[in-house]
Design a protein around this motif. Structure first.
Motif, short mmCIF file in Angstrom:
data_model
loop_
_atom_site.label_atom_id
_atom_site.label_comp_id
_atom_site.label_asym_id
_atom_site.label_seq_id
_atom_site.Cartn_x
_atom_site.Cartn_y
_atom_site.Cartn_z
N TYR A 1 7.09 3.08 11.17
CA TYR A 1 7.03 2.14 10.05
C TYR A 1 8.36 1.40 9.96
CZ TYR A 1 2.87 4.42 8.01
OH TYR A 1 1.62 4.93 7.77
N SER B 1 1.65 -8.47 11.92
CA SER B 1 1.62 -7.23 11.13
C SER B 1 0.65 -7.40 9.97
CB SER B 1 3.02 -6.87 10.61
OG SER B 1 3.92 -6.70 11.67
N ARG C 1 0.85 -1.20 0.00
CA ARG C 1 0.00 0.00 0.00
C ARG C 1 0.88 1.24 0.00
NH1 ARG C 1 -3.41 -1.47 3.10
NH2 ARG C 1 -5.18 -1.56 1.68
N ALA D 1 -2.15 -6.88 6.99
CA ALA D 1 -2.46 -5.88 5.96
C ALA D 1 -3.65 -6.38 5.17
CB ALA D 1 -1.26 -5.64 5.04
N LYS E 1 -7.83 3.90 3.30
CA LYS E 1 -6.90 3.03 4.03
C LYS E 1 -7.63 2.35 5.19
CE LYS E 1 -2.52 3.05 6.54
NZ LYS E 1 -1.38 3.87 7.01
N GLU F 1 2.71 -1.54 7.60
CA GLU F 1 1.48 -0.76 7.68
C GLU F 1 1.54 0.33 8.74
OE1 GLU F 1 -1.12 -1.08 5.53
OE2 GLU F 1 0.29 -2.40 4.51
N THR G 1 -4.83 6.69 -1.13
CA THR G 1 -4.24 5.38 -0.91
C THR G 1 -4.32 4.56 -2.19
OG1 THR G 1 -4.32 3.38 0.46
CG2 THR G 1 -6.42 4.44 -0.03
N GLN H 1 -2.65 0.78 -4.28
CA GLN H 1 -2.16 -0.57 -4.05
C GLN H 1 -1.32 -1.00 -5.25
OE1 GLN H 1 -5.97 -2.22 -1.51
NE2 GLN H 1 -6.14 -2.24 -3.71
#
Length: 626
Positions: free
Chosen positions: A595, A198, A96, A200, A213, A601, A103, A105
């Protein structure tokens, strides 16, 4: 003559566009786009089908897109020439990118797309690959190609198997997955036996819906994601109930692609309980404001007003404190009205944004100076005798002054983003207008609780010592507190007047300007990112700075070669920082986020930072460097 003709034909052949792109064993580059290289390979070793590989190499800072690009970008596509049987295109798990509150992808660095041509393919496969690549600008490039499928060596089989290994699986990640919709929002819930590290989430487009997002929360095995939804015009939210939704859920390198039918999210049980939780946060956040340094001077002024009353009575104290409660509630309702007007006029929303206005700061500074001078005995506020008599007989002994004490306490409290307050304000400023007003009322009630306690139990105030010389000492202390508040407000005007601020403590961190592109660039280089959004008028920001950010171990950690420190200054109005906060569901500062390869993310930190928590999250963001 024959030699010259051959040389001329050779020159023409070299100048022909597709051939001029052929470099590095079939890698193609366009003269109109030197930021990307593509290579196409075809193989017929698999029985009954022809397999293709599209390799894409991108320069640092450039990206291309997934099959559903998001709110911007164009997905890669092929225009086939001649008759072709069915072609199946496989899409690796994307990443992302968030830039300027948009946002998207897609992919960066390298990506390989596997394709299958079902049935008998033609002897030559011809077409045009259209590829969108973006950095600060976007380029849409066509790559004409012509392939002759052949029996390739084991190298192709290896590359194809490796590329298919990056395609999301149909199962294996979750044991429960559910999608529900309510107005303006998509709710995704999932359970994983191993828990979540983590996670996503990537969503395929649905009809006229654009997905912002996702906001992901994890509790043990449970994952809860809220995805804001609006139409392609950025206005009303389309109805997703009953629609088919394709999504990819990822955690720790394991990706699963699922198709779901969107149900109808309940509006009573889950939504109601979460709203009650936010109301409790608002009450608690408002209460904690009384303990913040920015409110202490007004509490001192309130204490002084009680001490200066020689003949106290329960009814008198009760009326005074109830008047202050009314002032607090009226100020919070005024703030709710201001936020409503700003929302309806599509202006910036934020907690404490009035401190970005130099006129507001100047007026508040003069008020604090006036009260300080009065407490030092330099002058006294005297009204005409007729007005004094009227105030004394109407409303009970000049209650308007106590009302304004409560109002000033609220105005001075707004720079403080105390624990629990940020979440409540964020929900209030993004929810419907009735909820906004209700939560601001809850904030006012929370801040009024100590004042209400004295109003209900006036004996608490009446237990103060009898008047005496010690009152002069208290008056001086209160005057100093007021003077300190005035000096603090005066320091906020420095930025508005264009003077350079001097930091009391020299920072050794090389702070860079905050931007979504800076985050993306750092992640592309496999670096960690520490984000600090602050403002000069934010008291909690100062506490975090001196107690955590300026400590030696934190400074050393943020100076590591693989750490990029980004700072956003919200002291003055900034559309970019407002959009940055809004994209993360925030409307107040301080805001800190980390990050890294281990946290692609990002992970937000608590409002009040701790050294241990910051360093632990920073270490977690390191992950496994490729």
């Amino acid at each position: 003559m024959t030699f010259a003709l051959r040389q001329g034909l050779l020159c023409l052949l070299l100048l022909w566009l597709p051939v001029s792109w052929a470099v590095e064993r079939g890698w193609l580059r366009s003269p109109e786009n030197d930021h990307a290289s593509v290579r196409l390979r075809a193989d017929t070793s698999a029985q009954g089908e022809t397999r293709l590989l599209i390799d894409v190499r991108l320069e640092n800072g450039w990206k291309t897109y997934w099959r559903s690009p998001g709110e911007g970008g164009v997905a890669p596509s092929i225009t086939w020439q001649g008759e072709m049987p069915e072609v199946e295109w496989f899409w690796p798990t994307p990443a992302r990118f968030d830039v300027a509150n948009i946002t998207t992808q897609g992919y960066h660095e390298r990506v390989t797309f596997p394709l299958n041509i079902r049935g008998k393919a033609p002897d030559r496969v011809d077409g045009v690959l259209t590829l969108s690549t973006c950095s600060n600008v976007c380029l849409l490039t066509d790559y004409p190609f012509s392939l002759t499928p052949t029996q390739q060596n084991a190298g192709f089989a290896h590359d194809y198997a490796q590329a298919m290994g990056r395609i999301p699986l149909a199962h294996g990640l979750t044991r429960m997955l559910n999608a529900e919709a309510r107005d303006g929002e998509l709710i995704i819930e999932a359970q994983r036996s191993e828990g979540w590290s983590s996670p996503a989430l990537f969503l395929d487009s649905v009809d006229d819906a654009d997905f912002a997002k996702p906001l992901i929360q994890v509790e043990g095995e449970k994952l809860h994601a809220r995805v804001p939804v609006h139409d392609s015009w950025g206005e009303g939210a389309p109805n997703l109930r009953g629609k088919s939704l394709t999504l990819v859920l990822v955690d720790n390198g394991v990706a699963q692609e699922s198709q779901l039918i969107v149900g109808d999210a309940p509006t009573s049980d889950n939504a109601g309980s979460s709203l009650w939780q936010v109301v409790l946060m608002a009450l608690l956040g408002g209460f904690i404001l009384n303990l913040m340094p920015c409110v202490l001077p007004v509490l001192g002024m309130k204490l002084g007003s009680i001490l200066l009353v020689e003949e106290k009575s329960r009814q008198q104290v009760r009326r005074q404190f109830l008047a202050s409660v009314c002032g607090i509630l009226a100020s919070f309702m005024a703030l709710a009205l201001l936020m409503t007007v700003l929302r309806l006029s599509h202006q910036a929303l934020g907690w404490g944004i009035q401190f970005q206005n130099p006129w507001f700061i100047g007026v508040m500074m003069l008020v604090m100076l006036a009260f300080s001078a009065s407490l030092f005995g330099l002058f006294e506020f005297r009204l005409p005798s007729s007005m004094t008599t009227r105030l004394a007989t109407y409303g009970g002994n000049g209650l308007s002054g106590h009302f304004w004490q409560g109002a000033f306490a609220t105005l001075l409290a707004t720079p403080c983003s105390a624990p629990f307050l940020g979440t409540a304000v964020a929900v209030a400023l993004t929810a419907s207008l009735p909820i906004l007003w209700g939560l601001f009322l809850a904030l006012g009630i929370g801040m009024s609780l100590p004042w209400l306690l004295v109003a209900l139990r006036p004996g608490l105030a009446l237990r103060l010592p009898r008047p005496g010389r010690w009152m002069n000492i208290v008056r001086r202390l209160l005057g100093l507190m007021m003077l300190g508040s005035a000096l603090w407000l005066a320091s906020l005007l420095v930025t508005h007047l264009g003077f350079t601020r001097q930091n009391a403590l020299k920072e050794t961190i090389h702070w860079q300007p905050l931007s979504e592109q800076a985050i993306t660039d750092a992640l592309v280089q496999h670096k960690r990112v520490f984000i600090d959004v602050t403002a000069d008028w934010c008291i909690t920001c100062k506490v975090n700075k001196y107690n955590v950010l300026n400590t030696v171990d934190v400074q050393e950690a943020l100076k590591q070669p693989d750490v990029v420190a980004l700072r956003g200054d919200w002291t003055l109005p900034s559309d970019d920082i407002t959009a940055f906060l809004k994209s993360r569901g925030q409307v107040a500062v301080p805001y800190n986020q980390i990050y890294g390869p281990g946290l692609p993310e990002g992970q937000a930190l608590p409002t009040l930072l701790t050294r241990e928590g910051l360093l632990k999250t920073l270490a977690k963001a390191k992950g496994v460097t490729p």
